[in-house]
Design an enzyme around this catalytic site. Structure first.
Site, short mmCIF file in Angstrom:
data_model
loop_
_atom_site.label_atom_id
_atom_site.label_comp_id
_atom_site.label_asym_id
_atom_site.label_seq_id
_atom_site.Cartn_x
_atom_site.Cartn_y
_atom_site.Cartn_z
N CYS A 291 0.85 -1.20 0.00
CA CYS A 291 0.00 0.00 0.00
C CYS A 291 0.88 1.24 0.00
CB CYS A 291 -0.89 0.02 1.24
SG CYS A 291 -1.85 -1.47 1.51
N CYS B 290 2.32 3.25 -3.22
CA CYS B 290 1.54 4.31 -3.86
C CYS B 290 1.14 5.41 -2.88
CB CYS B 290 0.28 3.75 -4.51
SG CYS B 290 0.61 2.59 -5.84
N HIS B 291 0.78 5.00 -1.66
CA HIS B 291 0.13 5.95 -0.74
C HIS B 291 1.06 6.49 0.33
CE1 HIS B 291 -3.80 5.05 -2.50
NE2 HIS B 291 -3.53 3.77 -2.37
N CYS C 256 -7.65 -2.12 -4.82
CA CYS C 256 -6.21 -1.83 -4.85
C CYS C 256 -5.40 -3.12 -4.91
CB CYS C 256 -5.78 -1.04 -3.63
SG CYS C 256 -5.91 0.74 -3.85
N CYS D 40 -34.58 -2.42 11.53
CA CYS D 40 -33.50 -1.69 12.23
C CYS D 40 -34.14 -0.60 13.09
CB CYS D 40 -32.56 -1.02 11.23
SG CYS D 40 -31.90 -2.07 9.94
N CYS E 76 -35.71 -0.99 16.83
CA CYS E 76 -34.87 -0.87 18.02
C CYS E 76 -34.12 0.47 18.03
CB CYS E 76 -33.85 -2.00 18.06
SG CYS E 76 -34.58 -3.60 18.46
N HIS E 77 -33.44 0.77 16.94
CA HIS E 77 -32.44 1.84 16.98
C HIS E 77 -33.01 3.24 16.73
CE1 HIS E 77 -29.37 -1.11 17.56
NE2 HIS E 77 -29.79 -1.79 16.52
N ARG F 164 -21.79 -7.16 11.74
CA ARG F 164 -22.69 -6.73 12.81
C ARG F 164 -24.14 -6.70 12.32
NH1 ARG F 164 -25.23 -7.03 15.99
NH2 ARG F 164 -25.61 -6.00 17.98
N CYS G 234 -27.57 -8.85 13.59
CA CYS G 234 -28.90 -8.34 13.95
C CYS G 234 -29.98 -9.09 13.16
CB CYS G 234 -29.00 -6.85 13.65
SG CYS G 234 -28.65 -5.81 15.09
#
Lengths: 288, 156, 158, 109
Positions: A103, A106-107, A141, A204, A207-208, A245, A249
């Protein structure tokens, strides 16, 4: 309390306001948590950047966690997520593939070249004609310039590299763009967010959005913000990427989850990032 | 299994008993010196103390009252002792009586260390965690903390 | 005591009641009949011949893989169970607020009594769900007998 | 990871005799408990770090016997009262007999 809601959900919201809420006027049950144990999440909110935000205040998941968990995240040495940051740092300059590139070829220094980059993901990719998230960018990449095998989703390498790159944006505000060609993806993510799934028939939002700041049995529900991902989960004792994650759920509501890196999860990731616009990137956060 | 004939009575009795047990535990855990430990834990403690009954005090165990997740529970143990060549704590054993194996960790100290250590532990369920400290003169002390272990959300 | 539902929500539910009330909800579920009682949907007749058992019902209520009612609700008398949720109202006195026919309807499918937007899942429904995991397809969350047991328990919460 | 690099942090490396150094250590390890089952229901064999030692010039000044109830990526925080200048050696011993090791130099005046 009237909140500005996306047009499509105004009707639904009216029904909720008219018909449902009896939770508020009932006496608290015996096991209602002591005030001292309940995380004081309201003290840490941001005013939503966007007038269409479903929240009065946008709050990182950090403030929905216990004192002990917050302490673990507060110190970069105590935070076990830094094991992945260090692994990512090593991988950054590790040569792989036929041309002998890493990586860093290039970076250069990630601390300068990657600063603020991850805060804007998922991002529109002109060549593919779709948005990509950071994991996908890393693998583009790898199979492109580096000419190495892409890392599998969930591999410690891909999660460590994602964590390392996102950590370079720590403290910077989540700044995903949802205009132009991103709009249909944003809208798809929005409709997925409100789609009820599984045998338990929960979205979703169930609950959230509607119930954050309340206990679901022992689980103190957060706003489901993504600013800390990948997160070190106390439960799994390792770094967990966002799509894993979300899969969890969906499993819990007894639904067939979407595949990690699927268009559905990409759309959802875009939409969820928008719900947390302005929150500081916390990767690697510590969560339960 | 409860008989279908007298459900209400059994339930009330069970609840009364349950409440009593909770109160008793809370009480013991604030004031009582006795460790009403389960057999495997009891054996481990006896082996460690060489049969002596530990005295409450000197050793202090710090654990959250409610663990956010049982797989990673921060724990600190410390012993109030000068740590000199003449008087120091040799070893502190931590046992979790509700785990499949009660043993958690044993810290070995020397006069060149401070009698304090912190780590993160796994607790399978709501239970008592016990610290037993053995001094260089063979005297033994203990502390106990109850940790409520949360089980998440919708149950899957 | 609160009225079971608001007039606003009722208007929408009449359609549902007419559609579902006339026949069995599904061939794979026990036969039940939804009728309007005091202006809102209810299931007066038990789903099974065997009467509900409150002692069995309380086990379903606390079991995280069955009713998991404590996931969202509080019950003062269940002190031995730690961590009662806060998503829904306390179930203390629920039998004073609803009769058995409405409690049964709420457990079977609360959308008939509250609104479509209620967070509470339908515990005896297999249709109209999305992306149900294969092992749960065609199966309600609770069996008909478990519904009856839960209803029997709820009617003790006076 | 093939070669595990432990994270070690001393709050200071230079103390007066009788002074205290706080040590924090974190090492990457799954700490497989031996109680988990894989997808086919087969027990995943136990593989944990079972011993941790902190030596000063070859003499153990703090150590721990570790059971499977210690969380993955074991973290230890403790304090030492070193009596001499020298090398602190931190060693973790795996169930398979392999060792993870790291050293730090400290000065005691």
């Amino acid at each position: 309390m009237v909140r500005p809601l996306p047009l499509a959900f105004t009707a639904l919201a009216l029904v909720v306001l008219a018909g449902a809420p009896h939770a508020q006027d009932m006496p608290p049950g015996p096991a209602a948590k002591e005030a001292s144990e309940r995380p004081a999440w309201q003290a840490h909110g941001l005013k939503p950047q966007n007038p269409n935000s479903p929240f009065d205040e946008v709050v990182s998941g950090l403030y929905f966690r216990s004192k002990e968990t917050q302490e673990m995240q507060a110190d970069d040495f105590n935070n076990p997520g830094f094991l992945a940051v260090e692994q990512g740092e090593e991988l950054w300059s590790k040569v792989d593939g036929a041309p002998g590139k890493s990586c860093a070829s290039c970076h250069n220094e990630a601390s300068t070249s990657m600063k603020g980059v991850a805060a804007a993901y998922p991002k529109w990719n002109e060549k593919l004609g779709k948005p990509i998230n950071l994991e996908q960018r890393i693998n583009i990449c790898r199979s492109g310039a580096v000419k190495a095998e892409p890392w599998a989703f969930g591999s410690s390498e891909l999660t460590a590299m994602t964590t390392y790159i996102r950590t370079q944006s720590r403290g910077m505000p989540v700044a995903v763009k949802v205009e132009g060609p991103m709009t249909p993806w944003f809208e798809r993510g929005q409709s997925l967010y409100y789609q009820r799934n599984g045998q338990l028939d929960l979205a979703c939002a169930s609950c959230h959005e509607k119930n954050h700041g309340k206990y679901l049995r022992a689980d103190f529900l957060s706003q489901g913000q993504s600013n800390g991902f990948p997160v070190y989960r106390l439960r799994d004792q390792r770094l967990v990427p966002l799509h894993e994650r979300m899969e969890g759920c969906m499993q819990d509501v007894r639904a067939t989850p979407f595949q990690p890196l699927s268009d559905e999860f990409l759309a959802l990731e875009t939409y969820v990032a928008w719900r947390g616009l302005g929150l500081p990137v916390e990767t690697p956060a510590v969560r339960n | 299994m409860t008989s279908a004939k007298i459900p209400a009575l059994n339930r009330r009795q069970a609840l009364a008993f349950g409440t009593g047990a909770v109160v008793a535990t809370a009480f013991a855990f604030r004031t009582g010196p006795a460790l009403a430990a389960k057999p495997a834990t009891d054996e481990a403690i006896k082996a460690f103390t060489r049969g002596k009954e530990p005295v409450r005090g000197k050793v202090k165990l710090e654990l959250p009252e409610i663990a956010e997740n049982g797989n990673t529970v921060p724990m600190t143990v410390s012993v109030d002792v000068p740590m000199t060549a003449e008087s120091y704590v040799e070893e502190v054993m931590i046992v979790a009586e509700g785990n499949p194996n009660p043993g958690v960790i044993s810290f070995h100290f020397t006069p060149s260390s401070v009698a304090e250590a912190n780590t993160r532990i796994r607790l399978a369920e709501t239970q008592n965690v016990i610290a037993v400290a053995r001094m260089n003169d063979g005297s033994v002390f203990s502390d106990v903390r109850q940790v409520k272990v949360t089980i998440g959300g919708c149950g899957g | 005591m609160r009225r079971p539902i608001t007039a606003f929500a009722l208007a929408g539910l009449c359609v549902l009641a007419t559609a579902a009330g006339a026949e069995t909800a599904s061939t794979r579920l026990a036969h039940f009949k939804i009728v309007a009682v005091d202006g809102s949907d209810a299931i007066p007749k038990p789903l099974t011949d065997k009467p509900g058992d409150a002692a069995a019902g309380v086990k379903v209520v606390v079991n995280r893989r069955q009713g998991n009612c404590l996931g969202c609700h509080q019950v003062s008398s269940l002190t031995a169970e730690s961590f009662h949720g806060e998503i829904g109202p306390s179930l203390d006195g629920v039998a004073g607020r609803w009769d058995a026919a409405h409690l049964r309807m709420i457990v079977v499918n609360p959308k008939h009594v509250f609104t479509e937007a209620t967070v509470m899942p339908a515990f005896y429904r297999i249709e109209g769900l999305h992306r149900v995991r294969s092992e749960f397809q065609g199966k309600p969350i609770l069996t008909a007998q478990q519904v009856e047991d839960v209803v029997a328990y709820l009617t003790t919460l006076k | 990871m093939a070669d595990v690099k432990p994270r070690i942090k001393l709050d200071k490396k230079d103390v007066a005799k009788g002074g205290i150094i706080e040590v924090k250590t974190l090492v990457s390890h799954t700490m497989e408990s031996g109680q988990r089952k894989d997808k086919d229901g087969k027990v995943i064999p136990r593989k944990i770090l079972n011993k941790f030692t902190c030596d000063l010039n070859g003499k153990t000044i703090f150590s721990a016997d570790i059971e499977s109830a210690v969380s993955a990526n074991p973290y230890f925080q403790f304090k030492i009262k070193p009596e001499e200048t020298g090398t602190l050696t931190f060693t973790w011993i795996d169930d398979d007999g392999s060792k993870i090791q790291a050293t730090e130099q400290i000065k005691v005046a």
